[in-house]
Design a protein around this motif. Structure first.
Motif, PDB file in Angstrom:
ATOM      1  N   THR A  13      48.745  17.706  34.770  1.00 12.35           N
ATOM      2  CA  THR A  13      49.458  18.676  33.922  1.00 12.35           C
ATOM      3  C   THR A  13      48.713  20.003  33.844  1.00 12.35           C
ATOM      4  O   THR A  13      49.265  21.002  33.413  1.00 12.35           O
ATOM      5  CB  THR A  13      49.615  18.142  32.493  1.00 12.35           C
ATOM      6  OG1 THR A  13      48.312  18.044  31.901  1.00 12.35           O
ATOM      7  CG2 THR A  13      50.302  16.784  32.482  1.00 12.35           C
ATOM      8  N   LYS A  14      47.437  20.024  34.247  1.00 10.04           N
ATOM      9  CA  LYS A  14      46.568  21.213  34.138  1.00 10.04           C
ATOM     10  C   LYS A  14      46.306  21.616  32.685  1.00 10.04           C
ATOM     11  O   LYS A  14      45.791  22.696  32.418  1.00 10.04           O
ATOM     12  CB  LYS A  14      47.142  22.431  34.897  1.00 10.04           C
ATOM     13  CG  LYS A  14      47.529  22.158  36.331  1.00 10.04           C
ATOM     14  CD  LYS A  14      46.305  21.960  37.215  1.00 10.04           C
ATOM     15  CE  LYS A  14      46.724  21.657  38.659  1.00 10.04           C
ATOM     16  NZ  LYS A  14      45.717  20.907  39.400  1.00 10.04           N
ATOM     17  N   GLU A  15      46.699  20.760  31.747  1.00 10.27           N
ATOM     18  CA  GLU A  15      46.452  21.045  30.324  1.00 10.27           C
ATOM     19  C   GLU A  15      44.952  21.044  30.053  1.00 10.27           C
ATOM     20  O   GLU A  15      44.256  20.103  30.450  1.00 10.27           O
ATOM     21  CB  GLU A  15      47.102  19.968  29.455  1.00 10.27           C
ATOM     22  CG  GLU A  15      48.543  20.229  29.084  1.00 10.27           C
ATOM     23  CD  GLU A  15      48.729  21.504  28.289  1.00 10.27           C
ATOM     24  OE1 GLU A  15      48.102  21.643  27.224  1.00 10.27           O
ATOM     25  OE2 GLU A  15      49.503  22.370  28.765  1.00 10.27           O
ATOM     26  N   PRO A  16      44.442  22.063  29.372  1.00 15.24           N
ATOM     27  CA  PRO A  16      43.008  22.034  29.062  1.00 15.24           C
ATOM     28  C   PRO A  16      42.682  21.036  27.954  1.00 15.24           C
ATOM     29  O   PRO A  16      43.509  20.791  27.070  1.00 15.24           O
ATOM     30  CB  PRO A  16      42.706  23.464  28.593  1.00 15.24           C
ATOM     31  CG  PRO A  16      44.013  24.041  28.204  1.00 15.24           C
ATOM     32  CD  PRO A  16      45.094  23.298  28.930  1.00 15.24           C
ATOM     33  N   LEU A  17      41.484  20.458  28.038  1.00 11.38           N
ATOM     34  CA  LEU A  17      40.994  19.558  26.985  1.00 11.38           C
ATOM     35  C   LEU A  17      39.690  20.138  26.450  1.00 11.38           C
ATOM     36  O   LEU A  17      38.689  20.218  27.170  1.00 11.38           O
ATOM     37  CB  LEU A  17      40.757  18.149  27.559  1.00 11.38           C
ATOM     38  CG  LEU A  17      40.011  17.176  26.629  1.00 11.38           C
ATOM     39  CD1 LEU A  17      40.863  16.818  25.411  1.00 11.38           C
ATOM     40  CD2 LEU A  17      39.594  15.920  27.394  1.00 11.38           C
ATOM     41  N   MET A  18      39.733  20.599  25.200  1.00 10.78           N
ATOM     42  CA  MET A  18      38.526  21.135  24.563  1.00 10.78           C
ATOM     43  C   MET A  18      38.694  20.917  23.066  1.00 10.78           C
ATOM     44  O   MET A  18      39.503  21.583  22.425  1.00 10.78           O
ATOM     45  CB  MET A  18      38.346  22.632  24.883  1.00 10.78           C
ATOM     46  CG  MET A  18      37.114  23.226  24.250  1.00 10.78           C
ATOM     47  SD  MET A  18      36.515  24.759  25.033  1.00 10.78           S
ATOM     48  CE  MET A  18      37.948  25.792  25.054  1.00 10.78           C
ATOM     49  N   THR A  19      37.962  19.934  22.546  1.00  7.76           N
ATOM     50  CA  THR A  19      38.057  19.629  21.114  1.00  7.76           C
ATOM     51  C   THR A  19      36.657  19.716  20.524  1.00  7.76           C
ATOM     52  O   THR A  19      35.670  19.793  21.265  1.00  7.76           O
ATOM     53  CB  THR A  19      38.590  18.200  20.891  1.00  7.76           C
ATOM     54  OG1 THR A  19      37.620  17.288  21.426  1.00  7.76           O
ATOM     55  CG2 THR A  19      39.932  17.990  21.582  1.00  7.76           C
ATOM     56  N   GLU A  20      36.583  19.679  19.200  1.00 10.16           N
ATOM     57  CA  GLU A  20      35.255  19.684  18.562  1.00 10.16           C
ATOM     58  C   GLU A  20      34.416  18.520  19.076  1.00 10.16           C
ATOM     59  O   GLU A  20      33.212  18.645  19.286  1.00 10.16           O
ATOM     60  CB  GLU A  20      35.397  19.593  17.043  1.00 10.16           C
ATOM     61  CG  GLU A  20      35.695  20.946  16.432  1.00 10.16           C
ATOM     62  CD  GLU A  20      35.650  20.921  14.919  1.00 10.16           C
ATOM     63  OE1 GLU A  20      34.836  20.166  14.361  1.00 10.16           O
ATOM     64  OE2 GLU A  20      36.445  21.666  14.305  1.00 10.16           O
ATOM     65  N   GLU A  21      35.103  17.408  19.298  1.00  5.91           N
ATOM     66  CA  GLU A  21      34.407  16.202  19.750  1.00  5.91           C
ATOM     67  C   GLU A  21      33.838  16.401  21.166  1.00  5.91           C
ATOM     68  O   GLU A  21      32.673  16.062  21.424  1.00  5.91           O
ATOM     69  CB  GLU A  21      35.402  15.043  19.737  1.00  5.91           C
ATOM     70  CG  GLU A  21      34.760  13.690  19.865  1.00  5.91           C
ATOM     71  CD  GLU A  21      35.820  12.603  20.024  1.00  5.91           C
ATOM     72  OE1 GLU A  21      37.024  12.913  19.996  1.00  5.91           O
ATOM     73  OE2 GLU A  21      35.420  11.443  20.196  1.00  5.91           O
ATOM     74  N   THR A  22      34.651  16.968  22.081  1.00  2.00           N
ATOM     75  CA  THR A  22      34.141  17.165  23.447  1.00  2.00           C
ATOM     76  C   THR A  22      33.006  18.190  23.447  1.00  2.00           C
ATOM     77  O   THR A  22      32.003  18.019  24.138  1.00  2.00           O
ATOM     78  CB  THR A  22      35.252  17.627  24.419  1.00  2.00           C
ATOM     79  OG1 THR A  22      35.756  18.899  23.994  1.00  2.00           O
ATOM     80  CG2 THR A  22      36.383  16.631  24.507  1.00  2.00           C
ATOM     81  N   ILE A  23      33.157  19.217  22.647  1.00  2.00           N
ATOM     82  CA  ILE A  23      32.114  20.260  22.615  1.00  2.00           C
ATOM     83  C   ILE A  23      30.813  19.708  22.045  1.00  2.00           C
ATOM     84  O   ILE A  23      29.729  19.950  22.588  1.00  2.00           O
ATOM     85  CB  ILE A  23      32.610  21.490  21.826  1.00  2.00           C
ATOM     86  CG1 ILE A  23      33.652  22.214  22.687  1.00  2.00           C
ATOM     87  CG2 ILE A  23      31.449  22.413  21.467  1.00  2.00           C
ATOM     88  CD1 ILE A  23      34.225  23.454  22.090  1.00  2.00           C
ATOM     89  N   GLU A  24      30.934  18.917  20.988  1.00  2.00           N
ATOM     90  CA  GLU A  24      29.746  18.320  20.371  1.00  2.00           C
ATOM     91  C   GLU A  24      28.999  17.441  21.381  1.00  2.00           C
ATOM     92  O   GLU A  24      27.774  17.497  21.499  1.00  2.00           O
ATOM     93  CB  GLU A  24      30.197  17.482  19.160  1.00  2.00           C
ATOM     94  CG  GLU A  24      29.082  16.789  18.393  1.00  2.00           C
ATOM     95  CD  GLU A  24      28.130  17.776  17.726  1.00  2.00           C
ATOM     96  OE1 GLU A  24      28.566  18.905  17.414  1.00  2.00           O
ATOM     97  OE2 GLU A  24      26.954  17.416  17.531  1.00  2.00           O
ATOM     98  N   HIS A  25      29.783  16.662  22.137  1.00  2.00           N
ATOM     99  CA  HIS A  25      29.195  15.756  23.128  1.00  2.00           C
ATOM    100  C   HIS A  25      28.447  16.557  24.205  1.00  2.00           C
ATOM    101  O   HIS A  25      27.304  16.252  24.553  1.00  2.00           O
ATOM    102  CB  HIS A  25      30.314  14.918  23.762  1.00  2.00           C
ATOM    103  CG  HIS A  25      29.824  13.925  24.764  1.00  2.00           C
ATOM    104  ND1 HIS A  25      29.127  12.785  24.418  1.00  2.00           N
ATOM    105  CD2 HIS A  25      29.907  13.915  26.120  1.00  2.00           C
ATOM    106  CE1 HIS A  25      28.813  12.111  25.511  1.00  2.00           C
ATOM    107  NE2 HIS A  25      29.275  12.782  26.566  1.00  2.00           N
ATOM    108  N   ILE A  26      29.099  17.623  24.686  1.00  2.00           N
ATOM    109  CA  ILE A  26      28.489  18.445  25.747  1.00  2.00           C
ATOM    110  C   ILE A  26      27.277  19.199  25.203  1.00  2.00           C
ATOM    111  O   ILE A  26      26.266  19.362  25.885  1.00  2.00           O
ATOM    112  CB  ILE A  26      29.531  19.413  26.339  1.00  2.00           C
ATOM    113  CG1 ILE A  26      30.648  18.621  27.023  1.00  2.00           C
ATOM    114  CG2 ILE A  26      28.888  20.380  27.329  1.00  2.00           C
ATOM    115  CD1 ILE A  26      31.939  19.371  27.133  1.00  2.00           C
TER     116      ILE A  26
END
Ligand SMILES: [Zn+2]
Length: 824
Positions: A335-348
């Motif tokens: 879908t090319k939809e971006p995935l960027m959430t507080e959870e993903t950012i915290e993990h990275i």
């Protein structure tokens, strides 16, 4: 915390290389001359007149068109508006075509005339900039009769039919980039394919159309052109389409500079791509408020940052670079939809804190995603965009101030060149406001650029580059390029008003070196005349002669002014004050007069001790106020201090920087205004006396000034009385003949002709402060004292010392001759 800003995805045109399928930075572009484009003049039919100007165009309907010119016909499908310059004058002109061949030449170039020029019986009206009418007549091979004239602003929101998709599009007001240098004065605007068009598009909310894929081929969005190469067949197809629909006036080859990809040596295009943006609107007001609380130095810097911040568009924070800080976003493979959430950012963030930003590139997607995505990790791929480097430097405050002990947020000062209002100052402000609500700095200092002595930019080819290392250590030829040492370079830095551009070169450095040596001389004089000094010898302020009180008054004023200037970062004022103080107040006056007191006044005499009290105060203050600018000289002085200095807290400073700023001496400053005035008068009078003495020297009446007697007369009784008091001061240091460095000074009550005939050299001192003072110079009375070289009638009257004056007789009677002191 309130939401101040947010990140979103949007389209923005970037330099794109279809041949390498990458976005390019300016540095990766070449601009070869001689790129030949297919340039076209086209017309877009107006469907509704501008709503705000009554009846401006109505009489020409339905045969009225906007005439545009473009060197990139392939961008016409992405057209969203036509822009005019509100400040230019435009005309409606009736076009009368001639019946020439459709092929013509102009300036050796082959010109193809379009079907639109074959108007036959039909009328055709075109809108062009009035300045360009005659040039277009010859270019198009037509006659243009002007029917109406009006400013560009009158055309705003006039609407025309898009020549490819048939939509209605507006006329908008563009910027100063719309000129009459070429074209028609009306600019085909495709926000998806040009930077200026993009900015105009944002202003008017125009669609950012960019129907071009990674390979430089038209997409489905371009309908009938889909699949065609925009720089090849697609471009021709667009021109043919326009011609078929009577929209093409003229087509001609156009040679110009055009951006090429330096790697593939192929032309590039401007193409809107998906980018990440940081919204600024959400915290723009907070940023503006914060700007008002920052101390901007110089003050006009505030207007610059206000102008840049209040008008800036959202911040495009993504770049397509092969190195840099990655943007931590994943995209769904399908879908090319971006995935960027507080959870993903915290993990990275935790990964980056541990392994650094490179982890983004070498770790598999699965590891970069939080645990709960592990099962679906194969559905995602990591983004390859990097962060704008201004975002990196703009967040340095977070990395520096909050992570280092001893530092605190906000920073005291940000210091950079004037170009950083757009760059670092602004990017730092925006990141800080968005996350903390505060500016990251309390003060911001901006400086100009360093130019050569003539005000030219330094360049290797001009050979005018000043290398700091050579200034300090010297060049190959030390005669042309002497090593001045770090302090001379530092002195230069302090001497320039950095709020504008500053000049440096061999001559400026020579002047700095002279100044440096003068200051060094001043300090040497102080040190050498304090060789036998001990702080306990110091006299109480109240017991000091008037000249010494005045010297301390001046010193304290200078120290206070210098402090103010340090606090306001106006270092060039410090340089000027120190220079003036060392040369005018000290070398030319106080030291000059003091030599008699120091060398012949008697080693332990009141006159010498009081003078040393003043000199010690000067040394201790000057060494401290110059230390920030001339640390090596100040330390040199401190290491050679001839006496021990104990601070109020009992500390004996080993190094100059262990000293504190001199404490305020209220009593030194408390000199009566009348006394200050009187000293100013005396100093001015001294200059006049020196002029008359110089004439007497030229006239060979005297050699040294000690061979002279000065006679004064003032018409005003009060002034005369004061002068008379000073002539016979009980205190030798305040005696007027010591201050003038002559052997005698007398006052006279009147100036008879008979008296005047006996005075060979005269002058007049006038000032606003006092009545006129007459100055006369004759040869001094008496004989020369062997010891002090003053003339005195008493020389010869002491039997045991027949060559001495009364003062010296008294001195040698109580002490042996003093050791030789230093010279200024
Ligand atoms: Zn003497």
């Amino acid at each position: 915390m309130a939401m101040r800003g947010y990140i979103y995805r949007g389209r923005k045109p970037v330099h794109w290389s279809p041949s390498s399928r990458t976005a390019l930075a300016e540095a990766e572009l070449e601009y070869p001359e001689g790129h030949v484009s297919k340039s076209i003049y086209a017309i877009f039919k107006i469907v509704s007149p501008p709503p705000a100007s009554n009846g401006l165009l109505e009489e020409f309907f339905p045969d009225i068109c906007l005439a545009i010119w473009t060197t990139t016909p392939w961008t016409i499908p992405a057209n969203a508006a036509v822009a005019v310059n509100s400040g230019l004058e435009y005309v409606v002109a009736e076009l009368h075509a001639s019946v020439e061949d459709t092929l013509a030449t102009s300036g050796g170039k082959q010109i193809k005339r379009g079907n639109a020029l074959k108007v036959g019986e039909n009328k055709l009206f075109v809108i062009v900039a009035s300045e360009l009418v005659s040039r277009l007549e010859s270019k198009w091979g037509v006659k243009l009769s002007i029917r109406k004239t009006f400013p560009g602003s009158a055309l705003e929101n006039c609407r025309y039919t898009h020549p490819v998709n048939g939509n209605e599009c507006p006329v908008v007001l563009g910027g100063d980039y719309i000129t009459t240098e070429s074209g028609t004065g009306l600019v085909h605007t495709a926000p998806g394919h040009g930077q200026e068009d993009y900015v105009t598009g944002l202003k008017y909310g125009l669609p950012i159309i960019s129907p071009v894929d990674d390979e430089g081929k038209f997409t489905e969005e371009a309908r009938k052109f889909s699949g065609l190469d925009v720089l090849g067949a697609g471009n021709s197809a667009v021109v043919d389409h326009l011609d078929k629909h009577l929209s093409l006036l003229v087509e001609e080859p156009y040679k110009h500079k055009y951006p090429y990809d330096w790697r593939t040596k192929k032309p590039t295009i401007f193409r809107a791509t998906e980018q990440w943006f940081a919204s600024v609107d959400g915290f723009r007001q907070a940023a503006m408020d914060a700007i008002g609380k920052v101390n901007w130095i110089p003050p006009q810097a505030e207007n610059r940052i206000i102008a840049m911040t209040c008008s800036r568009s959202d911040w495009c924070i993504s770049r397509q670079r092969t190195w840099g800080v990655p943007i931590p976003v994943f995209y769904h493979v399908h879908t090319k939809e971006p995935l960027m959430t507080e959870e993903t950012i915290e993990h990275i963030r935790n990964i980056v804190a541990d392994k650094g930003t490179d982890a983004w590139w070498y770790l598999p997607t699965e590891e970069l995603l939080p645990q709960k995505y592990h099962d679906v990790a194969s559905d995602y791929q990591k983004g390859t965009d990097t962060m704008d480097v201004w975002f990196d430097s703009g967040s340095s405050w977070a990395a520096v101030l909050t992570k280092n002990e001893g530092l605190s947020f906000p920073a005291d000062i940000y210091l950079e060149g004037t170009d950083q209002h757009r760059g670092w100052f602004q990017s730092s402000l925006l990141t800080s406001i968005a996350t903390t609500g505060k500016a990251p700095y309390s003060s911001v200092i901006t400086h100009g650029f360093v130019l050569d002595e003539k005000g030219l930019k330094m360049s290797k080819s001009l050979g005018n580059v000043v290398d700091p290392d050579i200034v300090i250590n010297g060049g190959k030829n030390t005669k042309d390029e002497p090593g001045y040492g770090a302090d001379v370079l530092r002195l230069w830095v302090s001497s320039v008003d950095y709020s504008g551009d500053v000049l440096i070169g061999p001559q400026v450095l020579r002047q700095m070196s002279d100044m440096y040596r003068k200051l060094r001389g001043t300090l040497r004089f102080l040190l050498s005349n304090l060789h036998d000094w001990k702080p306990e010898y110091a006299l109480l302020y109240k017991d000091l002669p008037k000249i010494d009180k005045y010297a301390l008054f001046q010193l304290e004023n200078v120290v206070n002014s210098i402090k103010d200037s340090y606090e306001n970062y106006q270092f060039y004022k410090i340089f000027q004050m120190i220079q003036r103080f060392a040369v005018v107040d000290l070398s030319n006056f106080y030291f000059d007069v003091a030599k008699d007191r120091l060398y012949v006044g008697g080693t332990v005499s009141f006159t010498r001790r009081s003078c040393q009290t003043v000199l010690a105060a000067h040394l201790l203050s000057i060494v401290r106020v110059i230390a920030p600018i001339l640390p090596h000289m100040a330390e040199d002085v401190w290491q050679n201090l001839p006496f021990e200095y104990v601070m109020e807290d009992g500390l004996v400073p080993k190094f100059v920087f262990e000293l504190k700023w001199p404490s305020l001496k209220g009593d030194w400053l408390a000199m009566e205004a009348d006394d200050v005035d009187f000293w100013n008068t005396i100093l001015e009078l001294r200059s006049e006396v020196n002029k008359v003495l110089e004439n007497a020297r030229i006239g060979k009446l005297i050699g040294s000034s000690l061979e002279a007697k000065v006679i004064l007369h003032a018409a005003d009784g009060a002034t005369l009385t004061k002068l008379r008091e000073m002539c016979s001061a009980t205190n030798d240091a305040d005696a007027l003949h010591r201050i003038f460095i002559t052997s005698q000074v007398e006052t006279v009550n009147s100036l008879s002709d008979e008296f005047l005939s006996t005075v060979p050299y005269t002058g007049k001192y006038t000032s606003q402060r006092t009545s006129e003072v007459w100055v006369g110079v004759t040869h001094a009375d008496g004989a020369k004292c062997e010891r002090c070289w003053n003339y005195s009638p008493q020389v010869g009257s002491f039997v045991d010392h027949p060559t001495l004056c009364a003062r010296c007789y008294g001195v040698v009677d109580v002490q042996p001759l003093p050791a030789a002191a230093g010279v200024c």
